[in-house]
Design a protein around this motif. Structure first.
Motif, short mmCIF file in Angstrom:
data_model
loop_
_atom_site.label_atom_id
_atom_site.label_comp_id
_atom_site.label_asym_id
_atom_site.label_seq_id
_atom_site.Cartn_x
_atom_site.Cartn_y
_atom_site.Cartn_z
N PRO A 1 0.81 -1.22 0.00
CA PRO A 1 0.00 0.00 0.00
C PRO A 1 0.84 1.27 0.00
CG PRO A 1 -0.91 -1.60 1.54
CD PRO A 1 0.42 -2.13 1.10
N THR A 2 1.94 1.26 0.75
CA THR A 2 2.82 2.44 0.77
C THR A 2 3.43 2.67 -0.60
OG1 THR A 2 3.34 2.05 3.10
CG2 THR A 2 4.84 3.47 1.87
N ARG A 3 3.87 1.59 -1.25
CA ARG A 3 4.46 1.70 -2.57
C ARG A 3 3.45 2.23 -3.58
NH1 ARG A 3 6.20 -3.14 -2.96
NH2 ARG A 3 4.84 -4.09 -4.52
N GLN A 4 2.22 1.76 -3.51
CA GLN A 4 1.21 2.17 -4.47
C GLN A 4 0.83 3.64 -4.32
OE1 GLN A 4 -1.87 -0.74 -3.69
NE2 GLN A 4 -1.14 -2.08 -5.33
N ARG A 5 0.91 4.17 -3.10
CA ARG A 5 0.55 5.57 -2.86
C ARG A 5 1.72 6.53 -3.09
NH1 ARG A 5 -1.64 3.24 1.88
NH2 ARG A 5 0.11 4.10 3.07
N ALA A 6 2.90 6.03 -3.32
CA ALA A 6 4.09 6.87 -3.39
C ALA A 6 4.03 7.84 -4.56
CB ALA A 6 5.33 5.99 -3.51
N PRO A 7 4.63 9.02 -4.42
CA PRO A 7 4.65 9.99 -5.53
C PRO A 7 5.47 9.48 -6.69
CG PRO A 7 6.07 10.72 -3.73
CD PRO A 7 5.31 9.53 -3.21
N VAL A 8 5.07 9.90 -7.90
CA VAL A 8 5.78 9.48 -9.11
C VAL A 8 6.58 10.63 -9.72
CG1 VAL A 8 4.11 7.66 -9.63
CG2 VAL A 8 3.78 9.97 -10.60
N LEU A 9 6.56 11.80 -9.07
CA LEU A 9 7.25 12.97 -9.60
C LEU A 9 7.92 13.73 -8.48
CD1 LEU A 9 7.63 15.15 -12.01
CD2 LEU A 9 5.73 16.33 -10.88
N ALA A 10 9.10 14.28 -8.78
CA ALA A 10 9.73 15.31 -7.96
C ALA A 10 10.20 16.42 -8.89
CB ALA A 10 10.90 14.74 -7.16
N VAL A 11 10.33 17.63 -8.35
CA VAL A 11 10.75 18.79 -9.13
C VAL A 11 11.91 19.47 -8.43
CG1 VAL A 11 10.08 21.06 -10.01
CG2 VAL A 11 8.48 19.15 -10.18
N CYS A 12 12.94 19.81 -9.21
CA CYS A 12 14.11 20.50 -8.69
C CYS A 12 14.18 21.90 -9.29
CB CYS A 12 15.39 19.73 -9.02
SG CYS A 12 16.89 20.50 -8.38
N ASP A 13 14.30 22.92 -8.41
CA ASP A 13 14.42 24.30 -8.87
C ASP A 13 15.84 24.84 -8.72
OD1 ASP A 13 14.68 24.60 -6.14
OD2 ASP A 13 12.91 25.85 -5.87
N GLY A 14 16.78 23.96 -8.42
CA GLY A 14 18.16 24.36 -8.22
C GLY A 14 18.53 24.57 -6.77
N ASN A 15 17.50 24.72 -5.93
CA ASN A 15 17.73 24.88 -4.49
C ASN A 15 17.30 23.66 -3.70
OD1 ASN A 15 18.69 27.66 -4.61
ND2 ASN A 15 16.57 28.20 -5.15
N SER A 16 16.20 23.04 -4.13
CA SER A 16 15.68 21.89 -3.41
C SER A 16 15.05 20.92 -4.39
CB SER A 16 14.65 22.33 -2.36
OG SER A 16 13.53 22.94 -3.00
N LEU A 17 14.80 19.71 -3.91
CA LEU A 17 14.13 18.66 -4.67
C LEU A 17 12.86 18.31 -3.90
CD1 LEU A 17 14.27 16.62 -7.06
CD2 LEU A 17 15.45 15.06 -5.50
N ARG A 18 11.70 18.53 -4.52
CA ARG A 18 10.43 18.37 -3.82
C ARG A 18 9.55 17.34 -4.52
NH1 ARG A 18 6.83 23.66 -2.88
NH2 ARG A 18 6.92 23.65 -5.17
N ALA A 19 9.03 16.40 -3.74
CA ALA A 19 8.14 15.37 -4.29
C ALA A 19 6.75 15.93 -4.51
CB ALA A 19 8.09 14.17 -3.34
N ALA A 20 6.00 15.26 -5.39
CA ALA A 20 4.65 15.70 -5.74
C ALA A 20 3.72 15.70 -4.54
CB ALA A 20 4.10 14.80 -6.84
#
Length: 340
Positions: free
Chosen positions: A218-237
């Protein structure tokens, strides 16, 4: 589109012509094992790399059929992706040192395909990479962004995953001249493997497709499929519905944001450039993605979807169904056209 696919028992790379209502193979070439990453060179040739752990790199000229092969030595394996420098003189390939399981970036002379140097990727299991076309935060244009998947592997186990408690996925920035480490980012969840990358020229951010490795289903199925990097941080969906925890491919959305293919959820997931969930589009076994001229395309087991570039929900038009026995691989790349 430049594509890789399986047809019956054979593995192919080739060029597809995709129209509003039909698609067809224009050129194709049989490769010895499954191909993964593809790169269109300025001179009209194609680079293809074997799926990890791979032992071949190929240059193919679609118009003449001429080929040039490079086979990896016993102590290294290709990890499925290659890109070229802006001037076309240098190639970079993601690789694994089989003795240590550490990631390496191969620096290759483009004409010969031979390795001139190699640099550490500061992690295990490096996968896709890109050269920044513009500045990202404080990182200058041209910096190399590498996705360290972080999954420990051993030569005797091939693609089998071992010791996931030692996973260490990260996104790194390397100096393209020296390989020096410029920046490194990690997500709070160590079991999210960082796999594929896309540059969004509108928001000037890097999108990252993620693949979850949690032992709890269940944890795997709910996990985010995207992260975004703006050069300062990496943030998950954020605000994302259940997508089975598996992002296959990624491309930028015309107008800004990202599309992630989710073959296990049979969905295309659309996000804003801030990593916020936007909406989805049903598509059976959605996988390879490509963008060009205000539209983008997605492969699937039942057909090819063409989507418009509007920032909101859009209507998808299906091209002809996929031919019986054809199974597309992870990636497509736009191709300017054939001559001769």
């Amino acid at each position: 589109m430049l594509a890789a696919w399986q047809s019956n028992a054979e593995q192919h790379i080739g060029l597809l012509s995709i129209g509003d209502t039909s698609w067809s193979v224009q050129r194709s070439f049989v490769v010895p094992t499954r191909a993964h990453g593809l790169w269109a060179e300025a001179g009209g040739s194609v680079l293809a790399v074997a799926r990890r752990p791979g032992d071949w790199l190929l240059r193919w000229h679609p118009t003449s059929g001429q080929t040039q092969w490079h086979w990896m030595g016993d102590d290294r394996r290709f990890n499925g992706h290659v890109i070229a420098s802006a001037d076309g003189a240098t190639l970079w390939t993601t690789e694994t040192d089989l003795d240590t399981a550490q990631g390496r970036l191969g620096v290759r002379q483009a004409k010969s395909l031979d390795k001139q140097a190699e640099w550490p990727t500061h992690g295990m299991d490096p996968h896709e990479l890109l050269a920044l076309p513009e500045r990202l935060g404080e990182l200058p244009a041209g910096s190399l962004i590498v996705a360290n998947g972080g999954i420990p592997t051993l030569p005797e186990t091939g693609r089998a995953k071992r010791a996931l408690d030692r996973m260490d996925a990260s996104l790194v920035a390397l100096d393209p001249r020296s390989g020096a480490l410029l920046a490194q980012w990690r997500l709070a969840d160590p079991l999210l493997s960082i796999r594929h990358l896309a540059w969004d020229p509108v928001s000037r951010r890097v999108g990252v497709a993620l693949q979850a490795e949690h032992p709890d289903l269940p944890t795997r199925q709910r996990a985010p499929v995207l992260a975004v990097c703006d050069g300062n941080s990496l943030r998950a969906a954020t605000e994302q519905p259940t997508l089975m925890g598996y992002g296959g491919d990624i491309c930028a959305r015309p107008g800004g944001g990202f599309v992630v293919s989710c073959p296990r959820a049979h969905r295309l997931a659309l996000f804003g450039a801030d990593a916020r969930w936007h909406h989805d589009q049903p598509h059976q076994e959605a996988y390879a993605l490509a963008k060009r001229a205000g539209h983008w395309w997605a492969s699937g087991s039942e057909g090819v979807l063409q989507m418009g570039g509007a920032p909101g929900p859009v209507v998808a038009s299906a091209a002809a169904s996929v031919s019986a026995g054809v199974r597309f691989d992870n990636h497509w790349q736009g191709w300017p056209g054939l001559s001769g």
